[in-house]
Design a protein around this motif. Structure first.
Motif, mmCIF file in Angstrom:
data_model
loop_
_atom_site.group_PDB
_atom_site.id
_atom_site.type_symbol
_atom_site.label_atom_id
_atom_site.label_comp_id
_atom_site.label_asym_id
_atom_site.label_seq_id
_atom_site.Cartn_x
_atom_site.Cartn_y
_atom_site.Cartn_z
ATOM 1 N N THR A 65 -3.433 -7.043 12.543
ATOM 2 C CA THR A 65 -2.576 -5.888 12.171
ATOM 3 C C THR A 65 -2.636 -4.966 10.776
ATOM 4 O OG1 THR A 65 -0.706 -6.993 11.330
ATOM 5 C CG2 THR A 65 -0.858 -6.911 13.919
ATOM 6 N N ALA A 66 -2.195 -3.786 10.798
ATOM 7 C CA ALA A 66 -2.153 -3.251 9.445
ATOM 8 C C ALA A 66 -1.218 -4.077 8.447
ATOM 9 C CB ALA A 66 -1.583 -1.983 9.727
ATOM 10 N N GLU A 67 -0.132 -4.734 8.882
ATOM 11 C CA GLU A 67 0.652 -5.397 7.976
ATOM 12 C C GLU A 67 -0.321 -6.797 7.324
ATOM 13 O OE1 GLU A 67 4.168 -8.406 8.157
ATOM 14 O OE2 GLU A 67 4.306 -6.567 9.344
ATOM 15 N N ASP A 68 -1.095 -7.372 8.162
ATOM 16 C CA ASP A 68 -1.854 -8.441 7.874
ATOM 17 C C ASP A 68 -3.030 -7.895 6.775
ATOM 18 O OD1 ASP A 68 -0.637 -10.326 9.320
ATOM 19 O OD2 ASP A 68 -2.166 -9.674 11.132
ATOM 20 N N GLU A 69 -3.715 -6.891 7.133
ATOM 21 C CA GLU A 69 -4.388 -5.924 6.195
ATOM 22 C C GLU A 69 -3.741 -5.731 4.853
ATOM 23 O OE1 GLU A 69 -7.181 -1.828 6.141
ATOM 24 O OE2 GLU A 69 -5.683 -2.358 7.947
ATOM 25 N N ARG A 70 -2.544 -5.228 4.879
ATOM 26 C CA ARG A 70 -2.033 -4.741 3.786
ATOM 27 C C ARG A 70 -1.786 -6.009 2.995
ATOM 28 N NH1 ARG A 70 -0.633 -0.447 2.071
ATOM 29 N NH2 ARG A 70 -0.615 0.463 3.842
ATOM 30 N N HIS A 71 -1.180 -7.186 3.382
ATOM 31 C CA HIS A 71 -0.961 -8.563 2.689
ATOM 32 C C HIS A 71 -2.403 -8.912 2.158
ATOM 33 C CE1 HIS A 71 0.572 -12.453 1.768
ATOM 34 N NE2 HIS A 71 -0.719 -12.987 2.432
ATOM 35 N N GLU A 74 -3.057 -6.871 -0.824
ATOM 36 C CA GLU A 74 -2.189 -6.899 -2.117
ATOM 37 C C GLU A 74 -2.418 -8.198 -2.889
ATOM 38 O OE1 GLU A 74 1.871 -5.987 -0.314
ATOM 39 O OE2 GLU A 74 1.353 -4.125 -0.437
ATOM 40 N N PRO A 100 -6.454 -0.192 2.513
ATOM 41 C CA PRO A 100 -5.410 -0.627 3.842
ATOM 42 C C PRO A 100 -4.839 0.519 4.403
ATOM 43 C CG PRO A 100 -4.499 -1.426 1.777
ATOM 44 C CD PRO A 100 -5.722 -0.658 1.418
ATOM 45 N N GLU A 102 -3.167 2.245 8.288
ATOM 46 C CA GLU A 102 -2.663 2.117 9.667
ATOM 47 C C GLU A 102 -3.576 2.460 10.913
ATOM 48 O OE1 GLU A 102 0.660 0.799 10.168
ATOM 49 O OE2 GLU A 102 0.715 0.850 8.090
ATOM 50 N N ARG A 121 -10.354 -2.360 14.128
ATOM 51 C CA ARG A 121 -9.276 -3.441 14.497
ATOM 52 C C ARG A 121 -9.133 -4.423 15.787
ATOM 53 N NH1 ARG A 121 -5.521 -3.651 10.749
ATOM 54 N NH2 ARG A 121 -5.593 -1.431 10.192
#
Length: 177
Positions: A65-71, A74, A100, A102, A121
């Motif tokens: 997910t985009a959240e996994d990517e952002r994590h 960061e 990163p 969406e 993705r």
């Protein structure tokens, strides 16, 4: 009786497979911990991977997910992905996230190709955050800053982009391309 023989064959095959995996894991124990890129055989949809990657509990088979990517971005941690390209060839890659978003596409530095690469993705079937950090490269970040918004037919491939950079930058990556 036929069912009993079939069960016996399955059990024997499973035992042989487990023995093979165990001996394979012992042989690979001395391999470099950074050797995670394992291309599939051409025309095959199977990826042969180091056993330690297959057995790791952190490997996810859910959507990246985009959240996994952002994590990952960061934390400055690379990720290992199992990726199926548009030809159906499945490969293992270690990538570093550089932009990163969406979007359906992730913008990375691919260690296997030693160049910036995009990955769709939904084509990532398995992934794992690696327990290491990568050095954020401002030149790669500059490439993505300039390229990520371009239309597909206007894209500037990495090699062509490098040729338009100052000589010291182009020379720094000349062995990578």
């Amino acid at each position: 009786m036929d069912l009993l023989i079939l069960c016996l064959i399955v059990v024997m095959g499973w035992g042989a497979w487990m023995g093979f995996r165990r001996s394979s894991r012992q042989r690979q124990g001395s391999a470099s911990p950074h050797h995670h890129d394992t291309p599939s055989q051409k025309g095959s949809n199977l990826t042969v991977e180091p056993a330690e990657l297959v057995d790791m509990p952190e490997t996810h088979s859910r959507l990246f997910t985009a959240e996994d990517e952002r994590h990952a971005f960061e934390a400055g941690q690379p990720i290992w992905i199992r990726y199926e390209d548009k030809s159906g060839v499945v490969t293992g890659r270690v990538v570093e996230i550089y932009r990163p978003s969406e979007d359906e596409v992730i913008y990375t530095w691919c260690r296997r190709k030693r160049a910036p690469r995009t990955f769709v993705r939904r084509k990532i079937s398995h992934w794992r955050l690696l327990p290491e950090r990568f050095d954020f490269d401002p030149i790669v970040a500059q490439y993505w800053d300039e390229e990520w918004l371009r239309e597909r037919f206007e894209k500037n491939p990495w090699r062509r982009w490098l040729r338009r950079q100052p000589k010291e930058i182009a020379d720094r990556y000349s062995n990578d391309t």
